[in-house]
Write a protein that holds these residues in place. Structure first.
Motif, PDB file in Angstrom:
ATOM      1  N   THR A   1      -1.775  -8.832 -12.525  1.00 37.88           N
ATOM      2  CA  THR A   1      -2.891  -7.928 -12.796  1.00 37.88           C
ATOM      3  C   THR A   1      -2.486  -6.477 -12.569  1.00 37.88           C
ATOM      4  O   THR A   1      -2.790  -5.589 -13.378  1.00 37.88           O
ATOM      5  CB  THR A   1      -4.089  -8.283 -11.895  1.00 37.88           C
ATOM      6  OG1 THR A   1      -4.512  -9.618 -12.175  1.00 37.88           O
ATOM      7  CG2 THR A   1      -5.260  -7.330 -12.142  1.00 37.88           C
ATOM      8  N   CYS A   2      -1.784  -6.215 -11.476  1.00 37.98           N
ATOM      9  CA  CYS A   2      -1.336  -4.851 -11.163  1.00 37.98           C
ATOM     10  C   CYS A   2      -0.377  -4.334 -12.222  1.00 37.98           C
ATOM     11  O   CYS A   2      -0.447  -3.164 -12.622  1.00 37.98           O
ATOM     12  CB  CYS A   2      -0.681  -4.810  -9.789  1.00 37.98           C
ATOM     13  SG  CYS A   2      -1.836  -5.068  -8.419  1.00 37.98           S
ATOM     14  N   LYS A   3       0.524  -5.184 -12.673  1.00 35.06           N
ATOM     15  CA  LYS A   3       1.476  -4.778 -13.708  1.00 35.06           C
ATOM     16  C   LYS A   3       0.740  -4.377 -14.987  1.00 35.06           C
ATOM     17  O   LYS A   3       1.126  -3.409 -15.667  1.00 35.06           O
ATOM     18  CB  LYS A   3       2.446  -5.922 -13.993  1.00 35.06           C
ATOM     19  CG  LYS A   3       3.441  -5.667 -15.118  1.00 35.06           C
ATOM     20  CD  LYS A   3       4.486  -4.665 -14.736  1.00 35.06           C
ATOM     21  CE  LYS A   3       5.574  -4.583 -15.810  1.00 35.06           C
ATOM     22  NZ  LYS A   3       6.592  -3.553 -15.495  1.00 35.06           N
ATOM     23  N   ALA A   4      -0.329  -5.094 -15.305  1.00 33.63           N
ATOM     24  CA  ALA A   4      -1.087  -4.821 -16.528  1.00 33.63           C
ATOM     25  C   ALA A   4      -1.915  -3.543 -16.431  1.00 33.63           C
ATOM     26  O   ALA A   4      -2.143  -2.867 -17.448  1.00 33.63           O
ATOM     27  CB  ALA A   4      -1.995  -6.007 -16.850  1.00 33.63           C
ATOM     28  N   ARG A   5      -2.353  -3.182 -15.234  1.00 29.91           N
ATOM     29  CA  ARG A   5      -3.341  -2.103 -15.094  1.00 29.91           C
ATOM     30  C   ARG A   5      -2.809  -0.828 -14.441  1.00 29.91           C
ATOM     31  O   ARG A   5      -3.402   0.239 -14.617  1.00 29.91           O
ATOM     32  CB  ARG A   5      -4.538  -2.622 -14.295  1.00 29.91           C
ATOM     33  CG  ARG A   5      -5.256  -3.779 -14.977  1.00 29.91           C
ATOM     34  CD  ARG A   5      -6.498  -4.206 -14.232  1.00 29.91           C
ATOM     35  NE  ARG A   5      -7.143  -5.330 -14.879  1.00 29.91           N
ATOM     36  CZ  ARG A   5      -8.280  -5.880 -14.461  1.00 29.91           C
ATOM     37  NH1 ARG A   5      -8.884  -5.420 -13.375  1.00 29.91           N
ATOM     38  NH2 ARG A   5      -8.807  -6.905 -15.109  1.00 29.91           N
ATOM     39  N   PHE A   6      -1.736  -0.936 -13.667  1.00 27.98           N
ATOM     40  CA  PHE A   6      -1.247   0.216 -12.921  1.00 27.98           C
ATOM     41  C   PHE A   6      -0.218   1.011 -13.715  1.00 27.98           C
ATOM     42  O   PHE A   6       0.493   0.458 -14.559  1.00 27.98           O
ATOM     43  CB  PHE A   6      -0.585  -0.232 -11.611  1.00 27.98           C
ATOM     44  CG  PHE A   6      -1.534  -0.696 -10.545  1.00 27.98           C
ATOM     45  CD1 PHE A   6      -2.901  -0.734 -10.741  1.00 27.98           C
ATOM     46  CD2 PHE A   6      -1.038  -1.109  -9.313  1.00 27.98           C
ATOM     47  CE1 PHE A   6      -3.757  -1.161  -9.738  1.00 27.98           C
ATOM     48  CE2 PHE A   6      -1.871  -1.541  -8.304  1.00 27.98           C
ATOM     49  CZ  PHE A   6      -3.252  -1.574  -8.512  1.00 27.98           C
ATOM     50  N   ARG A   7      -0.113   2.306 -13.411  1.00 28.25           N
ATOM     51  CA  ARG A   7       1.026   3.083 -13.872  1.00 28.25           C
ATOM     52  C   ARG A   7       2.271   2.564 -13.152  1.00 28.25           C
ATOM     53  O   ARG A   7       2.164   1.974 -12.070  1.00 28.25           O
ATOM     54  CB  ARG A   7       0.828   4.564 -13.579  1.00 28.25           C
ATOM     55  CG  ARG A   7      -0.358   5.182 -14.306  1.00 28.25           C
ATOM     56  CD  ARG A   7      -0.304   6.713 -14.248  1.00 28.25           C
ATOM     57  NE  ARG A   7      -0.255   7.207 -12.879  1.00 28.25           N
ATOM     58  CZ  ARG A   7      -1.337   7.487 -12.156  1.00 28.25           C
ATOM     59  NH1 ARG A   7      -2.549   7.318 -12.670  1.00 28.25           N
ATOM     60  NH2 ARG A   7      -1.215   7.944 -10.908  1.00 28.25           N
ATOM     61  N   PRO A   8       3.480   2.754 -13.702  1.00 26.00           N
ATOM     62  CA  PRO A   8       4.689   2.214 -13.068  1.00 26.00           C
ATOM     63  C   PRO A   8       4.845   2.607 -11.610  1.00 26.00           C
ATOM     64  O   PRO A   8       5.239   1.784 -10.773  1.00 26.00           O
ATOM     65  CB  PRO A   8       5.820   2.781 -13.927  1.00 26.00           C
ATOM     66  CG  PRO A   8       5.204   2.956 -15.277  1.00 26.00           C
ATOM     67  CD  PRO A   8       3.787   3.371 -15.013  1.00 26.00           C
ATOM     68  N   GLU A   9       4.532   3.870 -11.275  1.00 24.36           N
ATOM     69  CA  GLU A   9       4.686   4.298  -9.884  1.00 24.36           C
ATOM     70  C   GLU A   9       3.656   3.629  -8.978  1.00 24.36           C
ATOM     71  O   GLU A   9       3.924   3.372  -7.799  1.00 24.36           O
ATOM     72  CB  GLU A   9       4.601   5.827  -9.770  1.00 24.36           C
ATOM     73  CG  GLU A   9       3.286   6.437 -10.192  1.00 24.36           C
ATOM     74  CD  GLU A   9       3.217   6.793 -11.664  1.00 24.36           C
ATOM     75  OE1 GLU A   9       2.507   7.770 -11.996  1.00 24.36           O
ATOM     76  OE2 GLU A   9       3.875   6.099 -12.488  1.00 24.36           O
ATOM     77  N   GLU A  10       2.478   3.319  -9.507  1.00 29.31           N
ATOM     78  CA  GLU A  10       1.463   2.616  -8.723  1.00 29.31           C
ATOM     79  C   GLU A  10       1.874   1.155  -8.502  1.00 29.31           C
ATOM     80  O   GLU A  10       1.675   0.602  -7.413  1.00 29.31           O
ATOM     81  CB  GLU A  10       0.116   2.682  -9.440  1.00 29.31           C
ATOM     82  CG  GLU A  10      -0.462   4.082  -9.527  1.00 29.31           C
ATOM     83  CD  GLU A  10      -1.694   4.142 -10.414  1.00 29.31           C
ATOM     84  OE1 GLU A  10      -2.558   5.009 -10.166  1.00 29.31           O
ATOM     85  OE2 GLU A  10      -1.790   3.324 -11.351  1.00 29.31           O
TER      86      GLU A  10
END
Length: 269
Positions: A137-146
């Protein structure tokens, strides 16, 4: 560029050290290319023929649609060993790499002489499954640095975060993630994550005849101590070592001791 066609994909690998030395296969974890092994290979290549690989779904290796399985990824490595005419190798696997190493020893026992299993698990409980699902989920929604920041929170111990030098290095790592030239695509991360979730080798580990070193950090919140202990208990010839004040990335937090400890163990086993 060294590429081997194996198990339906093109697998990228590099070799370091003397070709006449004992072969040592290094398998990295989820999201990570083989280059992450550099601080370890720089030391181990003095003693072993190090084979460093980009897993299915990352780096310069093909990134087919998933989901993947740890058995499938172990067969990727079996094909690589066949292509290199290597009959038997020592194997070090980190995190997801440890699950692939388990499957390689289970499915191709004649190819593996000994195992170092770093922050391993034999199966996922519901918490572990939820963490891997949240990673997707994080990979899909976050910017790379996030996304990098979230992974750092999973893998580094409190001692590292409290060290101002290390904290500054982690901040620099997040900045580099924002401008990285070769990010892992979402579908490939998802493929690897499903391999992690579905891995279950607990019933097969007692059949292993190879010696194994199970090693990790006592403050690992990603793959907690019970997971390493369960793996070590299941493998008949296993040694267990857990570092104090170290997390999932204990091999960087305790770099010098880890490099020497693993080298010494592998030279005996």
């Amino acid at each position: 560029m060294p590429i081997v066609e194996t198990n339906g994909l093109k697998l990228y690998y590099e070799e370091r050290g003397s070709a006449s030395a004992q072969p040592l296969l290094l398998i990295m974890g989820i999201t990570a290319p083989g280059s992450v092994w550099e601080p370890h290979v720089a030391y181990w290549e003095k003693y072993f023929r190090c084979i460093v690989v980009d897993n299915r779904g990352v780096g310069k290796t093909d990134k087919p649609a998933g989901p993947y399985t740890t058995a499938q990824m172990a067969d990727d490595y079996a094909g690589l060993l066949d292509a290199l005419n290597l009959e038997k190798v020592k194997v070090v696997g980190c995190s997801m790499g440890s699950t692939i190493a388990q499957q390689l020893a289970i499915r191709h026992p004649q190819k593996v002489s000994s195992l170092v299993l770093m922050c391993p698990w034999a199966r996922c409980d519901n918490v572990a499954k939820a963490i891997f699902q949240h990673i997707m989920t994080c990979k899909a929604r976050f910017r790379p640095e996030e996304f990098s920041h979230y992974i750092q929170l999973l893998i580094y111990s409190k001692a590292s975060w409290d060290d101002e030098k290390v904290a500054a290095e982690l901040a620099e790592g997040r900045q580099q993630a924002a401008i990285g030239a070769e990010p892992q695509p979402l579908h490939a991360l998802e493929g690897q994550a499903w391999a992690c979730i579905t891995h279950n080798a607990l019933e097969s580990l007692p059949t292993l005849t190879q010696p194994a070193l199970v090693i990790g950090g006592k403050e690992d919140i990603f793959t907690p101590v019970w997971m390493a202990e369960e793996v070590a208990k299941a493998i008949p010839k296993a040694d267990l070592y857990l570092y104090e004040k170290a997390g999932h990335i204990f091999h960087f937090e305790k770099l010098e001791d880890f490099n020497e400890r693993v080298k010494s163990w592998l030279l005996v086993h």
